[in-house]
Scaffold this motif. Structure first.
Motif, short mmCIF file in Angstrom:
data_model
loop_
_atom_site.label_atom_id
_atom_site.label_comp_id
_atom_site.label_asym_id
_atom_site.label_seq_id
_atom_site.Cartn_x
_atom_site.Cartn_y
_atom_site.Cartn_z
N UNK A 8 -60.88 85.10 60.97
CA UNK A 8 -60.33 84.75 62.27
C UNK A 8 -61.18 85.30 63.40
N UNK A 9 -61.74 86.49 63.20
CA UNK A 9 -62.50 87.15 64.27
C UNK A 9 -63.84 86.48 64.51
N UNK A 10 -64.58 86.15 63.42
CA UNK A 10 -65.93 85.62 63.62
C UNK A 10 -66.38 84.73 62.48
N UNK A 11 -65.44 84.11 61.77
CA UNK A 11 -65.79 83.22 60.66
C UNK A 11 -66.78 83.90 59.71
N UNK A 12 -66.47 85.14 59.37
CA UNK A 12 -67.38 85.89 58.51
C UNK A 12 -66.60 86.50 57.36
N UNK A 13 -67.27 87.36 56.57
CA UNK A 13 -66.68 87.94 55.38
C UNK A 13 -66.23 89.37 55.63
N UNK A 14 -65.29 89.81 54.82
CA UNK A 14 -64.95 91.23 54.78
C UNK A 14 -66.14 91.97 54.18
N UNK A 15 -66.53 93.07 54.79
CA UNK A 15 -67.79 93.71 54.43
C UNK A 15 -67.85 94.12 52.97
N UNK A 16 -66.71 94.47 52.36
CA UNK A 16 -66.74 94.91 50.96
C UNK A 16 -66.92 93.74 49.99
N UNK A 17 -66.93 92.51 50.49
CA UNK A 17 -67.26 91.37 49.64
C UNK A 17 -68.76 91.10 49.59
N UNK A 18 -69.53 91.78 50.45
CA UNK A 18 -70.97 91.49 50.53
C UNK A 18 -71.73 91.85 49.26
N UNK A 19 -71.47 93.02 48.62
CA UNK A 19 -72.21 93.29 47.38
C UNK A 19 -72.04 92.20 46.33
N UNK A 20 -70.83 91.65 46.22
CA UNK A 20 -70.62 90.57 45.25
C UNK A 20 -71.44 89.34 45.62
N UNK A 21 -71.64 89.12 46.92
CA UNK A 21 -72.46 88.00 47.36
C UNK A 21 -73.92 88.21 46.95
N UNK A 22 -74.42 89.44 47.09
CA UNK A 22 -75.77 89.73 46.65
C UNK A 22 -75.89 89.59 45.13
N UNK A 23 -74.85 90.00 44.41
CA UNK A 23 -74.87 89.83 42.96
C UNK A 23 -74.96 88.36 42.59
N UNK A 24 -74.20 87.51 43.27
CA UNK A 24 -74.25 86.07 43.00
C UNK A 24 -75.63 85.50 43.32
N UNK A 25 -76.26 85.99 44.39
CA UNK A 25 -77.59 85.50 44.77
C UNK A 25 -78.64 85.87 43.72
N UNK A 26 -78.55 87.11 43.19
CA UNK A 26 -79.51 87.52 42.16
C UNK A 26 -79.28 86.75 40.87
N UNK A 27 -78.01 86.53 40.52
CA UNK A 27 -77.73 85.73 39.32
C UNK A 27 -78.26 84.31 39.47
N UNK A 28 -78.15 83.75 40.67
CA UNK A 28 -78.70 82.42 40.91
C UNK A 28 -80.22 82.44 40.76
#
Length: 672
Positions: free
Chosen positions: A55-75
């Motif tokens: 709602x604030x800035x169409x962004x992610x909760x900061x503690x979800x970011x490591x999982x995003x990096x994990x998904x990027x490395x797996x890709x």
């Protein structure tokens, strides 16, 4: 599993073994320690924070970011495995089960007791510790991790410091505690000489109000019965003043109002932390740290939400920037504040001020990606060109099954024919669908800053698996578009045509910036040079082309890795372009090469050299030396004594010179 708690009286859930996410310390451990008879929650953990971030800035909760990096490395591993052949199978077999481990970096007092403040940092009483704790345990709006990413280039792992704003904590604003976390985490990255990534989603420096005084102050209206007529001052009662003055929360002077003694407020100090310019002092602290970090280590900013004020400066000071294309403006002031300042609704969104249409087009943002995952994936791909630590060995990849090291370069430019310089870098298919290889490994080129200064192409590529920086000349005409400012009713969009093979102010600056970026990435550099010089017209001289051209020399002087300047087939370097590319600028690392038989170089272009050094009087001398008819007329002129005949011969010579002048001007150009 179900297990007894420490008292032995209750049965609770305990986490054993561990999933990939929990082992990486990026998963959900919210059931840990809960009683087995606890009801199922109606919402998942951190759903409220995720909704607030969205709602604030169409962004992610900061503690979800490591999982995003994990998904990027797996890709990245999946893409490498899909290359096919023996090498693809080897990559698939070497893929680790766990591609990421994270440890949160937490600031605490050295004695480990109690809350801390900026004053503790200034006293040297703080330290950065590695903590394994669950998500959401932070009490400050800045979070940092030490991530170990097991990428294709580094299957045994490479370390990266990730710093992120928690936009759910006071709108992600920068208070003094946030600044300290950022500062210490960045210093930690510099000490280890490892890459530092910053994920930006914030509201700029914190603006505080003294809530205690806010709830207590009163208003001295001009007419108590008609407050709409205005007011004279703000005040507090004598009792309230004694309470606030004891804690030095305000300054006030005694007044008499309706027969009672009151205290007119002159200054509000407050007792709460982070109310005023101390936040700006902290902003200066992390601005200086980011500037130093850019020169010491690899820095990158991924903009996944709005970033304001000091957040915008951190983006630029870190230089390398990936911006999400939606709801991620990089701004100094919000559009509402600007509209208020101008007294009318000029701007309707923050994207008009700092969206990708502005920041990608002016070179602040290097890459623009459509969503969060693609932005993080682009960051991981960028890291694949960079050593694991500053000054370390380059990550050389195995290109078997992708390309060959010993091979000819099939693509060759044609004389006097404009072409896309990317074909020379990457290769292309010809009209028959046959692949014509380029200079670098197939599919390895990653272009950056493509939205800005389009007369220069820059990026990163691999040559035999070795990562390199690339700068090439665009030899086709490009357009530079300057948008109209809605705040200026007389403004209109300007479209400027920029010729190929010429350095303009923006493209010269782009070249210098790219060289500096490659230097701090420890990359060897190759420059495909095809410049006729710098644009020296009045507008470009006013726009500081001389200043930006000089920056290219400064960047080469500081370079420490090998630099190769190559003049491709049918290309040329002339004038100032040669000066800023000459190997003597930094002879210890620079070398210069040219295509045999077709590359050219000179002080001026042939037309310019002929007009300066082969003037009309020189052309006439050449005519009289080469033209048989003029030779004959010269002989007649010497032999004739009759004045009438002499005049006719001179007239004939003049007519002959005029008729020959156009072709001899062409001869002079050819000679030069």
């Amino acid at each position: 599993v179900e297990a007894a708690d420490e008292s032995g009286n209750n049965t609770i859930f305990r986490l054993i073994g561990g999933t990939k996410a929990s082992l990486a310390c990026s998963g959900d451990s919210s059931w840990e320690g809960m009683k087995v008879n606890s009801p199922y929650p109606l919402i998942r953990p951190f759903d409220a924070q995720r909704k607030a971030a969205l709602r604030s800035s169409d962004t992610l909760y900061c503690y979800d970011l490591p999982a995003l990096f994990e998904a990027a490395v797996e890709k990245q591993w999946s893409d490498a495995s899909e290359k096919g052949g023996i090498d693809g199978n080897i990559r698939a077999a070497s893929r680790p089960l766990m591609v990421m481990y994270t440890t949160e970096l937490v600031v605490q007092k050295k004695n480990g007791d109690g809350p801390w403040s900026m004053q503790d940092y200034l006293n040297g009483d703080l330290e950065l510790v590695h903590v394994q704790r669950g998500a959401g345990a932070n009490d400050v709006g800045m979070v940092a991790w030490l991530m170990e990413l097991k990428t294709v280039e580094y299957p045994n792992g490479r370390q990266v410091v990730l710093i992120a704003n928690d936009i759910t904590h006071k709108a992600g604003s920068f208070g003094t505690r946030e600044d300290v976390v950022f500062k210490l985490a960045s210093e930690f990255a510099r000490e280890k000489r490892i890459p530092r990534l910053y994920v930006a989603a914030n509201s700029g420096a914190r603006i505080g109000l003294a809530d205690g005084i806010k709830k207590a102050y009163r208003v001295a209206f001009k007419d108590q019965s008609k407050p709409e007529n205005g007011f004279d001052y703000l005040y507090v009662t004598k009792e309230e003043y004694e309470q606030f003055a004891f804690k030095h929360e305000l300054n006030a002077v005694p007044m008499t109002l309706e027969g009672q003694e009151v205290y007119k407020i002159t200054d509000i100090i407050g007792s709460e932390p982070d109310l005023g310019v101390e936040n700006l002092k902290g902003s200066g602290l992390i601005a200086g740290e980011t500037s130093a970090a850019y020169n010491d280590i690899f820095t990158m900013t991924v903009v996944l939400g709005r970033t304001v004020g000091i957040g915008a400066y951190l983006v630029r000071l870190g230089q390398r920037t990936i911006q999400k294309t939606t709801a991620s403006p990089i701004i100094l002031t919000g559009y509402q504040a600007l509209n208020k300042l101008m007294g009318c609704d000029v701007y309707s969104t923050n994207d008009q001020l700092g969206g990708p249409g502005i920041m990608y087009s002016n070179g602040v943002s290097h890459l623009a990606e459509p969503d969060h995952l693609r932005a993080v994936t682009a960051a991981v791909e960028w890291l694949s060109f960079v050593p694991s630590a500053r000054g370390g060995l380059l990550p050389i990849t195995d290109i078997r099954g992708i390309d060959e090291i010993e091979r000819p370069i099939d693509f060759c430019p044609s004389p006097n024919t404009p072409y896309d310089p990317r074909y020379l870098i990457t290769g292309c298919e010809n009209e028959d669908g046959k692949w014509l290889s380029g200079f670098f490994d197939k599919g390895s080129f990653q272009e950056a800053l493509s939205g800005w200064a389009k007369t220069v192409v820059i990026g990163r590529a691999r040559l035999g698996g070795i990562p390199m920086g690339v700068i090439a000349t665009e030899n086709r005409t490009a357009e530079a578009i300057k948008p109209a400012d809605p705040a200026d009713v007389k403004a209109s969009e300007a479209v400027i045509q920029q010729a190929g093979c010429v350095w303009f102010p923006n493209s010269a600056y782009k070249t210098a910036q790219a060289i500096n970026d490659f230097r701090t990435e420890d990359l060897p550099l190759i420059v495909f040079a095809n410049w006729r010089g710098f644009s020296g017209g009045q507008r470009d001289m006013f726009d500081e082309v001389l200043k930006y051209g000089s920056l290219i020399v400064d960047a080469f002087v500081a370079y420490e890795q090998p630099v190769f300047v190559f003049i491709p087939p049918y290309a040329e370097i002339r004038g100032g372009a040669w000066v800023v590319l000459d190997a003597s600028i930094n002879a210890s690392v620079m070398e210069m090469y040219a295509s045999k038989g077709s590359a050219r170089g000179g002080v001026l272009e042939a037309n310019g050299a002929a007009s300066v050094k082969y003037r009309t009087k020189d052309l006439i001398v050449t005519m009289h030396r080469l033209d048989d008819q003029l030779k004959s007329l010269d002989a007649q002129l010497e032999a004739t004594e009759d004045s009438e005949t002499l005049g006719k011969v001179k007239a004939a010579i003049s007519d002959r010179e005029k008729s020959l002048l156009p072709v001899y001007e062409q001869i002079a150009v050819q000679f030069c």
